[in-house]
Design a protein around this motif. Structure first.
Motif, PDB file in Angstrom:
ATOM      1  N   ALA A  62      -5.024   3.582   2.066  1.00 11.34           N
ATOM      2  CA  ALA A  62      -3.687   2.987   1.421  1.00 11.34           C
ATOM      3  C   ALA A  62      -3.466   3.635  -0.031  1.00 11.34           C
ATOM      4  CB  ALA A  62      -3.581   1.600   1.315  1.00 11.34           C
ATOM      5  N   TYR A  63      -2.300   4.011  -0.417  1.00 12.11           N
ATOM      6  CA  TYR A  63      -2.124   4.670  -1.831  1.00 12.11           C
ATOM      7  C   TYR A  63      -1.433   4.014  -2.961  1.00 12.11           C
ATOM      8  CZ  TYR A  63      -4.077   8.676   0.983  1.00 12.11           C
ATOM      9  OH  TYR A  63      -4.680   9.506   1.975  1.00 12.11           O
ATOM     10  N   LYS A  64      -1.569   4.279  -4.153  1.00 12.82           N
ATOM     11  CA  LYS A  64      -0.703   3.686  -4.992  1.00 12.82           C
ATOM     12  C   LYS A  64       0.877   3.620  -4.542  1.00 12.82           C
ATOM     13  CE  LYS A  64      -3.340   3.567  -8.964  1.00 12.82           C
ATOM     14  NZ  LYS A  64      -3.796   4.068 -10.495  1.00 12.82           N
ATOM     15  N   GLY A  65       1.345   2.535  -4.992  1.00 10.87           N
ATOM     16  CA  GLY A  65       2.943   2.582  -4.675  1.00 10.87           C
ATOM     17  C   GLY A  65       3.375   2.448  -3.459  1.00 10.87           C
ATOM     18  N   GLU A  66       2.396   2.253  -2.351  1.00 15.74           N
ATOM     19  CA  GLU A  66       3.048   1.952  -0.964  1.00 15.74           C
ATOM     20  C   GLU A  66       3.139   0.464  -0.607  1.00 15.74           C
ATOM     21  OE1 GLU A  66       1.406   5.320   2.134  1.00 15.74           O
ATOM     22  OE2 GLU A  66      -0.201   4.171   1.665  1.00 15.74           O
ATOM     23  N   ALA A  67       4.228   0.105   0.170  1.00 12.84           N
ATOM     24  CA  ALA A  67       3.994  -1.045   1.012  1.00 12.84           C
ATOM     25  C   ALA A  67       3.681  -0.877   2.334  1.00 12.84           C
ATOM     26  CB  ALA A  67       5.445  -1.669   0.575  1.00 12.84           C
ATOM     27  N   ILE A  68       2.953  -1.360   3.084  1.00 18.45           N
ATOM     28  CA  ILE A  68       2.531  -1.042   4.519  1.00 18.45           C
ATOM     29  C   ILE A  68       2.627  -2.323   5.058  1.00 18.45           C
ATOM     30  CG2 ILE A  68       0.482  -0.090   5.857  1.00 18.45           C
ATOM     31  CD1 ILE A  68      -0.750   1.191   3.444  1.00 18.45           C
ATOM     32  N   GLY A  69       3.267  -1.942   6.175  1.00 12.42           N
ATOM     33  CA  GLY A  69       3.465  -3.019   7.073  1.00 12.42           C
ATOM     34  C   GLY A  69       2.280  -3.204   8.205  1.00 12.42           C
ATOM     35  N   LEU A  70       1.703  -4.455   8.683  1.00 14.09           N
ATOM     36  CA  LEU A  70       0.949  -4.684   9.759  1.00 14.09           C
ATOM     37  C   LEU A  70       1.125  -5.184  10.666  1.00 14.09           C
ATOM     38  CD1 LEU A  70      -1.433  -3.789   7.379  1.00 14.09           C
ATOM     39  CD2 LEU A  70      -2.879  -4.985   8.468  1.00 14.09           C
ATOM     40  N   ILE A  71       1.554  -4.619  11.933  1.00  4.90           N
ATOM     41  CA  ILE A  71       2.096  -5.333  13.053  1.00  4.90           C
ATOM     42  C   ILE A  71       1.145  -5.551  14.187  1.00  4.90           C
ATOM     43  CG2 ILE A  71       4.761  -4.865  12.206  1.00  4.90           C
ATOM     44  CD1 ILE A  71       4.688  -2.832  14.349  1.00  4.90           C
ATOM     45  N   GLY A  72       1.657  -6.441  15.501  1.00  3.82           N
ATOM     46  CA  GLY A  72       0.483  -6.501  16.508  1.00  3.82           C
ATOM     47  C   GLY A  72       0.985  -7.727  16.937  1.00  3.82           C
ATOM     48  N   SER A  73       0.398  -7.790  18.179  1.00  2.00           N
ATOM     49  CA  SER A  73       0.680  -9.273  19.087  1.00  2.00           C
ATOM     50  C   SER A  73      -0.314 -10.351  18.463  1.00  2.00           C
ATOM     51  CB  SER A  73       0.622  -8.995  20.323  1.00  2.00           C
ATOM     52  OG  SER A  73      -0.670  -8.404  20.641  1.00  2.00           O
ATOM     53  N   ASN A  74      -0.268 -11.294  18.906  1.00  2.00           N
ATOM     54  CA  ASN A  74      -1.248 -12.536  18.296  1.00  2.00           C
ATOM     55  C   ASN A  74      -2.573 -12.204  18.717  1.00  2.00           C
ATOM     56  OD1 ASN A  74       0.967 -14.115  17.160  1.00  2.00           O
ATOM     57  ND2 ASN A  74       1.137 -15.245  18.969  1.00  2.00           N
TER      58      ASN A  74
END
Length: 260
Positions: A62-74
């Motif tokens: 991950a880098y400065k200035g990033e907004a990273i989503g984490l998705i996936g099933s339960n």
């Protein structure tokens, strides 16, 4: 938006990380009087131990200035990954490197139920390293941002009187009052109303612009789309995809639709 040169400065490196949970007393009748008696007959002093391989050799940067989503099933490993990045869970193998102090904001973030919202704001800000002067300067803005006083003076009431949505909004408002090197948000926005979610999304953008990095775990794909331009899809503890949010979320939605 951060400058392109800033965006290539790593803030989090996850290198071939495996995370394994140990579960005690598995099997039929676990934790019951029957299982305890059975262990006594077999002269076993403790229940069986099984392992759950929650995260399986994942790597990303991950880098400065990033907004990273984490998705996936339960059960896919999203929350486990965030906890490991925050330093709250050990890795079985592999390594995690962070530039700065990660801060984890989850739906179960610690707050004192017997204390008022006001005291929780003060204590939460002090715990993040703010001075008393900083707390005084930011206090009203935190309360206004949370919206908990829109229908009465709730900030002066004990936290145990709050709904889950009110408590969640206050948690986020406290955490968002400070610029974080790495902010990890685990479903903490899911109980807010539409107006609060818009304010939250704007605040996340501001955090990014101040060279922070934000991770967002959410089952609300629209929130991921509105907030993150990069998304990592975890499934069964492995990374299925890592790329632009529109492409990754679209693939994930097709996958979930075909599972039904």
């Amino acid at each position: 938006m951060a400058e392109d040169s800033d965006r290539r400065v790593p803030t989090v490196i996850v290198d071939q990380v495996h995370i394994v949970y140990k579960i005690y007393g598995t099997g039929a009748g676990r934790g019951s009087a029957t299982s305890a008696l059975s262990r006594m007959v077999r002269r076993k002093s403790s229940p069986a131990i099984s392992e759950v391989h929650a995260v399986r050799g994942i790597s990303f940067t991950a880098y400065k200035g990033e907004a990273i989503g984490l998705i996936g099933s339960n059960g896919s490993g999203k929350s486990t990954t965030l906890s490991a990045v925050a330093g709250l869970l050990p890795t079985a193998s592999g390594a995690i490197y962070t530039d700065g102090q990660p801060s984890l904001l989850g739906v179960n973030a610690a707050m004192m139920n017997d204390l008022t919202g006001e005291r929780n704001v003060v204590l939460g800000c002090l715990a993040m390293g703010m001075s008393h002067a900083d707390v005084r300067g930011k206090y009203q803005g935190i309360v206004d941002f949370s919206g908990i006083n829109e229908r009465g003076d709730f900030v002066s009431l004990p936290m145990r009187t709050y709904s889950s949505g009110m408590a969640s909004r206050l948690r986020f408002s406290i955490a968002a009052a400070k610029t974080h090197d790495v902010l990890l948000i685990d479903e903490a926005l899911s109980t807010g109303d539409a107006a609060f979610q818009r304010r939250s999304e704007q605040r996340i953008k501001e955090l990014r612009e101040s060279a922070g990095t934000v991770f967002l775990v959410s089952h609300n794909n629209n929130s991921i789309r509105d907030t993150c331009e990069r998304t990592i899809w975890l499934e069964s503890g492995v990374i299925r995809a890592d790329g632009s949010t529109e492409e990754v979320v679209a693939d994930y939605e097709k996958y979930m639709k075909n599972r039904r």
